[in-house]
Design a protein around this motif. Sequence first.
Motif, PDB file in Angstrom:
ATOM      1  N   UNK A   1       0.810  -1.234   0.000  1.00  0.00           N
ATOM      2  CA  UNK A   1       0.000   0.000   0.000  1.00  0.00           C
ATOM      3  C   UNK A   1       0.841   1.282   0.000  1.00  0.00           C
ATOM      4  N   UNK A   2       2.125   1.201   0.362  1.00  0.00           N
ATOM      5  CA  UNK A   2       2.937   2.421   0.462  1.00  0.00           C
ATOM      6  C   UNK A   2       3.532   2.864  -0.870  1.00  0.00           C
ATOM      7  N   UNK A   3       3.649   1.918  -1.809  1.00  0.00           N
ATOM      8  CA  UNK A   3       4.390   2.213  -3.040  1.00  0.00           C
ATOM      9  C   UNK A   3       3.491   2.234  -4.268  1.00  0.00           C
ATOM     10  N   UNK A   4       3.988   2.920  -5.293  1.00  0.00           N
ATOM     11  CA  UNK A   4       3.203   3.071  -6.526  1.00  0.00           C
ATOM     12  C   UNK A   4       4.181   3.122  -7.704  1.00  0.00           C
ATOM     13  N   UNK A   5       3.967   2.314  -8.709  1.00  0.00           N
ATOM     14  CA  UNK A   5       4.847   2.334  -9.885  1.00  0.00           C
ATOM     15  C   UNK A   5       4.547   3.563 -10.734  1.00  0.00           C
ATOM     16  N   UNK A   6       5.566   4.021 -11.456  1.00  0.00           N
ATOM     17  CA  UNK A   6       5.458   5.283 -12.195  1.00  0.00           C
ATOM     18  C   UNK A   6       5.003   5.071 -13.641  1.00  0.00           C
ATOM     19  N   UNK A   7       5.548   4.081 -14.310  1.00  0.00           N
ATOM     20  CA  UNK A   7       5.333   3.929 -15.749  1.00  0.00           C
ATOM     21  C   UNK A   7       3.975   3.287 -16.058  1.00  0.00           C
ATOM     22  N   UNK A   8       3.475   3.559 -17.240  1.00  0.00           N
ATOM     23  CA  UNK A   8       2.267   2.897 -17.731  1.00  0.00           C
ATOM     24  C   UNK A   8       2.485   1.382 -17.675  1.00  0.00           C
ATOM     25  N   UNK A   9       1.464   0.659 -17.184  1.00  0.00           N
ATOM     26  CA  UNK A   9       1.627  -0.782 -16.925  1.00  0.00           C
ATOM     27  C   UNK A   9       2.157  -1.531 -18.147  1.00  0.00           C
ATOM     28  N   UNK A  10       1.603  -1.226 -19.310  1.00  0.00           N
ATOM     29  CA  UNK A  10       1.978  -1.997 -20.505  1.00  0.00           C
ATOM     30  C   UNK A  10       3.400  -1.669 -21.003  1.00  0.00           C
ATOM     31  N   UNK A  11       3.981  -0.583 -20.490  1.00  0.00           N
ATOM     32  CA  UNK A  11       5.313  -0.167 -20.959  1.00  0.00           C
ATOM     33  C   UNK A  11       6.395  -0.349 -19.894  1.00  0.00           C
ATOM     34  N   UNK A  12       6.059  -1.037 -18.814  1.00  0.00           N
ATOM     35  CA  UNK A  12       7.013  -1.162 -17.716  1.00  0.00           C
ATOM     36  C   UNK A  12       8.332  -1.808 -18.141  1.00  0.00           C
TER      37      UNK A  12
END
Lengths: 355, 355
Positions: free
Chosen positions: B277-288
Amino acid sequence: MKHNFGAGPGILPHEVLKQASEAVIDFNGTGLSLLEISHRSKEFEAVLDEAVSLVKELFNVPEGYSVLFLQGGASTQFALAPYNLLPEGGKAAYVETGVWANKALKEAKYFGEVQVVASSKEANFTYIPKDFEIPADAAYIHITSNNTIYGTQLQEFFKSPVPVVCDMSSDIFSRVVNVADFGLIYAGAQKNMGPAGVTLVIVKDDLLGKTGRKIPAMFNYQTQIEGGSMYNTPPVFAIYVSMLTLKWLKAKGGVPAIEQENITKARVLYEEIDRNPLFKAVAAVEDRSKMNVCFVMENPELEKPFLKLAEERGIVGIKGHRSVGGFRASIYNALPISSIYVLIDAMQEFAEKNK
Amino acid sequence: MKHNFGAGPGILPHEVLKQASEAVIDFNGTGLSLLEISHRSKEFEAVLDEAVSLVKELFNVPEGYSVLFLQGGASTQFALAPYNLLPEGGKAAYVETGVWANKALKEAKYFGEVQVVASSKEANFTYIPKDFEIPADAAYIHITSNNTIYGTQLQEFFKSPVPVVCDMSSDIFSRVVNVADFGLIYAGAQKNMGPAGVTLVIVKDDLLGKTGRKIPAMFNYQTQIEGGSMYNTPPVFAIYVSMLTLKWLKAKGGVPAIEQENITKARVLYEEIDRNPLFKAVAAVEDRSKMNVCFVMENPELEKPFLKLAEERGIVGIKGHRSVGGFRASIYNALPISSIYVLIDAMQEFAEKNK
């Protein structure tokens, strides 16, 4: 034990190699290899800063000059010097003292007019041309200070009405030089300053930005100055080893001290060549290099057996360049005089056997 | 023990570092350091030959392509690609996927017209533009396959009516690529292939010599091909370490095997980021990206304490680029999955403490 007379990449001090080897495993106690740390880390920035400071200190670089560590070797500087210093429609003067000087002037032709003011090509570059006139309308005059293949060296730099650009790849830091007499000095590291993979550039700032030419970032000295040699990822390891080598030189007493050693090293070797009936020096006496001692045999049939004897003594790298033949003993800063005595012993023993 | 998530120069395999360290003292039993042997020695020529062969084998390089090891980093290739491939008066197409792609297209403007066919600049490059048209009259289209700063990666290469030029600096040899789909591939070594100071270039021979432009020797791919990457002294040490790294990759099963590892490494880390719950990815999911995993915290005030915990666990190099903030875990080929589990443990423990 090997005695490394190779022309380049050349011999490096043993303690430098030891430290470099350790840094590949653990750099300064970081727990990481020097090869896998960020070039933006404070640890590497300190290395680069120290390398620049050592160049300035050892070479007495005056205000108004920038010191850069770049990639691509002197051959890249053959193009970057005119790219940055030769104005559109302008002219540059070149002194042709060998193959490398010739390559440099060929690259300049992509950027403007080239006037070869002197050449010793007709004598297979066995001497350094003197008494040439420097055209006052040239953007600069280019000279190669030491010619590894032929064993010739400019003994005294000349005063010039136009900026002097000098390729010092094979004698940088071997003798005292007045940097203020130059517009641009460049040198591949791999002979007297470090390993292959980094090139030193010392440039007078106020010569830049005057060509009227647009220059891509990596080829533009101004971009590299603004980026502090870190416009992009620099050759980390090669800069580190160069820094260690400069530090070693400083501990030895700096350039004046090594110059005295180099004078002695060259003197004893040339004395043996002149004295020994089997050998003969190649270069004009007044232009003899203190870095690369080129010599042949009066009887070429003896060259192979002498090479064999030398090899048995641990002497490596003395085979002459194919365009000159015979032998070339490169006696760079890091070569101890004891190695020269090993070579002299071999020459004397060989002469004794072949009387 | 350190877990090196640095973005580059990045982690190298331990056994490669060990061999490199030994070669700095004594190279292959020659009694000389790798740093002080001639690049024309048979020992080094064998190293370069092996490096080229390994690239060809590992990447299935077809006939009609040349493999070069050059200096100057990808930033130099930003200029050399158009210098060699963009005809006078011609046009090149560029996809703008980040700062590096932007630098590449800026350099191309020195040589001709540049058409930016797609850009994700308006979204701070958090995705890879798709569905762009490639102009049939472009000399080539340029793309950056992986964008370290933003953690995006082109998942599948596209078919193109014009040659594709690709900067693969940060994902070369991390996944299977069909070289025949490209006109030119280049990559700075210092992320997946070796140390800083050498650049891999794979170029389709029949694209060369068609610009109508005269190119200085060091900037001309043809000169470098003819010289076998030894037109001048190459960066000996950096090529040697790259060769060792490629050998290590081959022993691991080559690119298909490392690709599977990389997929797993990326999957477990993204799963934790998505779950925690503390973290969040930055890039668009399909382009990770499977090389650089960029993530931030829902509560930015927790970033510093998390960095501190990570440091205590020996995790280094995860601070995000200043233009994105947060964290960037670079998970290049040489990073073992065990290091990723150490990071995941730290994330889980931190989340537990900050519930």
